[in-house]
Design a protein around this motif. Structure first.
Motif, mmCIF file in Angstrom:
data_model
loop_
_atom_site.group_PDB
_atom_site.id
_atom_site.type_symbol
_atom_site.label_atom_id
_atom_site.label_comp_id
_atom_site.label_asym_id
_atom_site.label_seq_id
_atom_site.Cartn_x
_atom_site.Cartn_y
_atom_site.Cartn_z
ATOM 1 N N UNK A 1 7.663 76.179 73.731
ATOM 2 C CA UNK A 1 9.083 76.337 73.985
ATOM 3 C C UNK A 1 9.894 75.990 72.741
ATOM 4 N N UNK A 2 9.556 74.849 72.104
ATOM 5 C CA UNK A 2 10.328 74.427 70.927
ATOM 6 C C UNK A 2 10.132 75.408 69.786
ATOM 7 N N UNK A 3 8.892 75.900 69.611
ATOM 8 C CA UNK A 3 8.645 76.871 68.552
ATOM 9 C C UNK A 3 9.548 78.077 68.727
ATOM 10 N N UNK A 4 9.631 78.556 69.981
ATOM 11 C CA UNK A 4 10.450 79.737 70.251
ATOM 12 C C UNK A 4 11.904 79.486 69.878
ATOM 13 N N UNK A 5 12.460 78.380 70.374
ATOM 14 C CA UNK A 5 13.895 78.143 70.159
ATOM 15 C C UNK A 5 14.171 77.862 68.678
ATOM 16 N N UNK A 6 13.213 77.192 67.995
ATOM 17 C CA UNK A 6 13.428 76.927 66.566
ATOM 18 C C UNK A 6 13.365 78.218 65.765
ATOM 19 N N UNK A 7 12.435 79.116 66.146
ATOM 20 C CA UNK A 7 12.365 80.382 65.411
ATOM 21 C C UNK A 7 13.615 81.209 65.660
ATOM 22 N N UNK A 8 14.125 81.129 66.877
ATOM 23 C CA UNK A 8 15.389 81.806 67.181
ATOM 24 C C UNK A 8 16.490 81.233 66.289
ATOM 25 N N UNK A 9 16.537 79.886 66.171
ATOM 26 C CA UNK A 9 17.564 79.248 65.343
ATOM 27 C C UNK A 9 17.422 79.661 63.882
ATOM 28 N N UNK A 10 16.179 79.659 63.385
ATOM 29 C CA UNK A 10 15.952 80.023 61.981
ATOM 30 C C UNK A 10 16.448 81.440 61.728
ATOM 31 N N UNK A 11 16.057 82.340 62.662
ATOM 32 C CA UNK A 11 16.493 83.729 62.528
ATOM 33 C C UNK A 11 18.019 83.825 62.530
ATOM 34 N N UNK A 12 18.648 83.069 63.429
ATOM 35 C CA UNK A 12 20.102 83.119 63.544
ATOM 36 C C UNK A 12 20.778 82.530 62.319
ATOM 37 N N UNK A 13 20.278 81.394 61.819
ATOM 38 C CA UNK A 13 20.882 80.767 60.638
ATOM 39 C C UNK A 13 20.715 81.659 59.414
ATOM 40 N N UNK A 14 19.531 82.312 59.326
ATOM 41 C CA UNK A 14 19.326 83.217 58.203
ATOM 42 C C UNK A 14 20.341 84.352 58.274
ATOM 43 N N UNK A 15 20.621 84.826 59.495
ATOM 44 C CA UNK A 15 21.628 85.868 59.680
ATOM 45 C C UNK A 15 23.005 85.386 59.236
ATOM 46 N N UNK B 1 19.600 67.915 65.404
ATOM 47 C CA UNK B 1 19.506 67.684 63.953
ATOM 48 C C UNK B 1 18.953 68.886 63.192
ATOM 49 N N UNK B 2 18.078 69.660 63.840
ATOM 50 C CA UNK B 2 17.514 70.839 63.187
ATOM 51 C C UNK B 2 18.614 71.852 62.884
ATOM 52 N N UNK B 3 19.446 72.109 63.889
ATOM 53 C CA UNK B 3 20.535 73.075 63.731
ATOM 54 C C UNK B 3 21.571 72.549 62.729
ATOM 55 N N UNK B 4 21.861 71.242 62.813
ATOM 56 C CA UNK B 4 22.817 70.639 61.897
ATOM 57 C C UNK B 4 22.375 70.855 60.458
ATOM 58 N N UNK B 5 21.080 70.569 60.216
ATOM 59 C CA UNK B 5 20.573 70.717 58.858
ATOM 60 C C UNK B 5 20.710 72.157 58.376
ATOM 61 N N UNK B 6 20.375 73.093 59.257
ATOM 62 C CA UNK B 6 20.480 74.502 58.894
ATOM 63 C C UNK B 6 21.914 74.895 58.587
ATOM 64 N N UNK B 7 22.846 74.427 59.441
ATOM 65 C CA UNK B 7 24.251 74.800 59.229
ATOM 66 C C UNK B 7 24.769 74.246 57.908
ATOM 67 N N UNK B 8 24.383 73.021 57.590
ATOM 68 C CA UNK B 8 24.802 72.435 56.310
ATOM 69 C C UNK B 8 24.356 73.311 55.147
ATOM 70 N N UNK B 9 23.109 73.827 55.259
ATOM 71 C CA UNK B 9 22.629 74.703 54.196
ATOM 72 C C UNK B 9 23.451 75.982 54.135
ATOM 73 N N UNK B 10 23.817 76.521 55.303
ATOM 74 C CA UNK B 10 24.646 77.732 55.323
ATOM 75 C C UNK B 10 25.980 77.458 54.635
ATOM 76 N N UNK B 11 26.589 76.305 55.011
ATOM 77 C CA UNK B 11 27.900 75.965 54.435
ATOM 78 C C UNK B 11 27.798 75.799 52.917
ATOM 79 N N UNK C 1 19.724 91.153 67.674
ATOM 80 C CA UNK C 1 18.402 90.820 67.111
ATOM 81 C C UNK C 1 17.806 89.592 67.779
ATOM 82 N N UNK C 2 18.667 88.636 68.080
ATOM 83 C CA UNK C 2 18.155 87.400 68.678
ATOM 84 C C UNK C 2 17.635 87.634 70.091
#
Lengths: 257, 257, 257, 257, 257
Positions: free
Chosen positions: C212-226, C105-115, C239-240
């Motif tokens: 572990x979750x912090x790491x993967x979420x920060x990776x996702x945030x960085x990637x979605x921002x990209x 759901x975290x990634x889904x929410x981010x992608x929706x914002x990107x779209x 970068x990731x």
């Protein structure tokens, strides 16, 4: 020898022995298997944790700590001041006559370097390395006594468990239950006494001694470097006074009035 | 193999066995359900706390730690110095002949990179990553043994409670009370021994070993980077001496005189 | 579900049950008043210490932790790289087709914002707030399990005291002493088992999971921002990679060879 | 009153009482000398450790903590925004009509200063001093409950020792042994319950409450300073939102959509 | 004398004595060998850990702490303000008449220096050294009481072990078992009471007292330096107010209204 520690041990074991002797005899508190478990077990654990070489060096640390008396800082300042005056008046080589009267090997080594004309920086560096070795040995010694202070009561309990298990496993002769439990408990007694009267206080003393020795050695290094650089006795003494504790500085001030 | 640890284990278990044998027989101290509770229970808790993959990797850490001998820093400096001299005189490719004589995989990998002409920065980066992996494994290993050191006595107590509850629940036959309690206590014995003779000292040793290995690996990385950059043997050796402990530096100085 | 934890619980309770079954029956270890004191008492203390709202949210934390599988960082980098390639080639709106295949759901929410064309800074800020909420919940969860790990054995002892006091107060029927003590001790057993097999290891696991979750979420945030900023897939992936652990980076390097 | 704490106490003492009532009667757990030792002894130790004035003030701290409800940050932001709007439209003096409806003495005091035309800096400084007093009281309260949490079980054990020594000293009537031990153990029960159900959780709650109160008071100070400086309601509200927790900020964002 | 501590000790020992007297007589709790082990043993350990000189100085620290009343900061500010006004109007020498009315030796010493015309910097330096000595003594005192707080229960247990071992070793006369165990337990009672009612709370109080004394002494040093530099009374008082706690500053503000 360090008098406080000596008094403490004599008084401590004296108290225990007196209390025992009031209602029974000391031989009730001797138990070979118990001693093997408590002291043997925790020493073995020490060998698992620390390299063998370091475990064996702890005796040297203790000997140095308790048999070698450290000079008091004000006294040492006066001695270094006197040496500086001598070197000023009659030259460095005159220091050679003083060497036999000095029983501290650290100071002797430094003075020899001064007489040989070693430059101040090199002298300082060499003695700092020497001091780091001393500190490292003290720190390892403290860590070992702290570990023993935690591991002795544990092995004391292990010994008591062994005794109880053996006693409970053979309850054929009820008259021997009491004696069996008594023997089993002696190991806990060993562990508690070894930790609380010997190891933990010694760990504390080693730490205090290490601070004290570091201070006096740094004072010596500073003083010897001053000698090597040919500083005037007055400048030298006033600089060394920065090493005095507030207590000592106050006493110096009182004495000076 | 690491001798101190070996001596410690043999001496420790020897002391315990000797003390037991003096008044009874070792078989009184074997109890299958107790061992299941103490060792099985605390290992299970380890799996709840750490990812399975990491728990299993701890055996590799231990094997590396105790079977692989680390070279002493002064010895390693001499080896790297000799390699540098060889590379100076006969070129990098001459190092290839030395590879079969080197049994340390970390150093082998580094030398192969030097021979392949990897630039110094890349070599350093690659080996630093390798070193971080090693440190991470050591740190996890230490954390696990610390956890076991706290959890083994707890599960030992759980086992003893199980034994006591079962014994107290069926007091029909008074002659079996003693034996029941004896068996119950064996689990506490397992927990106390496992924690104090094995896990806690091993946790301490892993930490010390990790520091030691980090030092020697950083020395190797620095040396290999020097080789890759074509530094002169003398410059290289003098730079590597900064990695020596005060103790070792003093011994080097004594040897040099 | 998180397999290690599952295995650990099954194995741990299995060991205990097996050891019990060897000499008696499991029903001896069921005691309603004891369970009320141990589990009821320590849960009540939890409600005194933490706001009710937070105590109840701990179940959500646990569920998320053990039922939601986190993607591995290298896998996630590949997924984000693929999405970036898609967005490059066919435009952001093409990402919409990928949404149904993403179960995080975290990634889904981010992608929706990107779209939706949310600017990178706003996206980052929103998701960072989301991440802080997750971390806060994890930290509170860990604190609660640590508290229970200390309070369960204490309430276990309270229950045992209640049982002993009641038993000692009515010694009319000596044949019931054993049974009374057995029941009293069951509460200590509950407390010790609950703390050492469940609460303390879970507290440790929650902490590790949070990192572990912090790491993967920060990776996702960085990637979605990209993605939102329209970075090229290659720049994004490189970068990731800075988020990879040494272990993973080494494995990637090996795989790339 | 603070509901969670209330529920926790009722549930906790309920559990204990229920478990007791299942097999006996509550009056077995009343013992006057035991209560004197456990509660009297640890309160006395509190008076040795802390100045009498501070020990007595702890009741005020508790009352404030549990009877005074703190407003939620978003709610408080709305209230301060409404006051700012009012002050903008009808002038500061219009705030006077709102005073009777405000039951928080901290806010009342601040508003009175705003109405009196106190400059923003002076207002901020005065209220910060007030806040420091509150924090200091909370910190002392937490320290006291932590001390009681450690000292209650110790005095519980002292009481049990007294009971056991007296019982063992007069074993003339074997039928009274059980009752004597039961009474002796009640003191340990008091200490364990007082520490684990009351003192330690309360210490934790006081700390959490102190953080919460600090946040809301700082929000109020910031808001009142804005009022005093005549900031526009919109600027004020957006600045105060920086005080919201991530959780609350997310909820605000959801509500705003 | 410090009233809180006094009340605490009287109430604490009163509670214990009352609880004992309810069911028996106080003389059951006197045991010479037990006292020797508990108090003698832990004092001996103190001598092993700390230099003899420091152990003996702890009585001076305690006496100073509990018999010398420290002035309250606001009161002291007024006194220093009054002295400054006097010095302004009639000259420094007029301060001499005030000396007999001052019973604080620290302040007396400082005033004498002011009267002698000591420059402000020298005065400050001398009194700072004096203050460091006081702080050092307090810190050592706290460390000793903390050590005793840990070592008294341990030696209490050692004494109980001695008693139990002797009793179990001679079970000839079953009627003496109870009395023997009673006596054995008295030592644990001594250790628990000494640690929890005396040593640990005193360690806490010494720490608080040290902070309080540091504050008032620094206020005095600042004030005396102002006197020596001839600052105006108003400037002096306003600078000294920075030393007030928030609580006191609020009370001052209330009083000033």
């Amino acid at each position: 020898m360090d008098r406080g520690t000596c008094i403490g041990f004599v008084a401590g074991f004296g108290c225990i022995a007196a209390a025992i002797a009031m209602h029974g005899k000391l031989s009730d508190f001797l138990d070979v298997p118990g001693a093997i478990v408590a002291f043997g077990g925790s020493t073995s654990a020490l060998f698992v944790m620390f390299p063998a070489r370091k475990v064996l060096s702890v005796f040297g640390v203790l000997k140095n700590c308790f048999l070698v008396r450290l000079p008091e800082p004000p006294e040492e300042i006066r001695r270094l001041g006197a040496l500086a005056t001598l070197a000023r008046r009659e030259g460095r080589l005159a220091l050679e006559d003083k060497l036999p009267g000095i029983d501290d090997p650290f100071l002797t080594r430094g003075l020899e370097m001064v007489i040989d004309g070693t430059p101040a920086e090199e002298l300082e560096e060499t003695l700092q390395i020497e001091l780091s070795c001393i500190q490292e040995r003290h720190a390892t010694g403290k860590k070992m006594f702290d570990f023993l202070g935690a591991s002795l009561p544990a092995f004391g309990m292990v010994g008591t468990l062994i005794g109880l298990i053996q006693m409970l496993g053979s309850l054929d002769d009820p008259s021997r239950i009491g004696a069996g439990m008594a023997v089993a408990m002696v190991t806990t007694f060993y562990g508690a006494l070894g930790a609380n009267l010997v190891c933990l206080p010694l760990a504390g003393k080693l730490e205090a001694r290490s601070k004290e020795e570091t201070l006096i050695r740094e004072l010596m290094i500073r003083g010897l470097a001053g000698l090597a650089a040919g500083e005037s006795p007055r400048v030298l003494e006033s600089r060394l006074k920065a090493f005095l504790s507030p207590e000592a500085r106050r006493m110096e001030a009182v004495a000076a009035e």
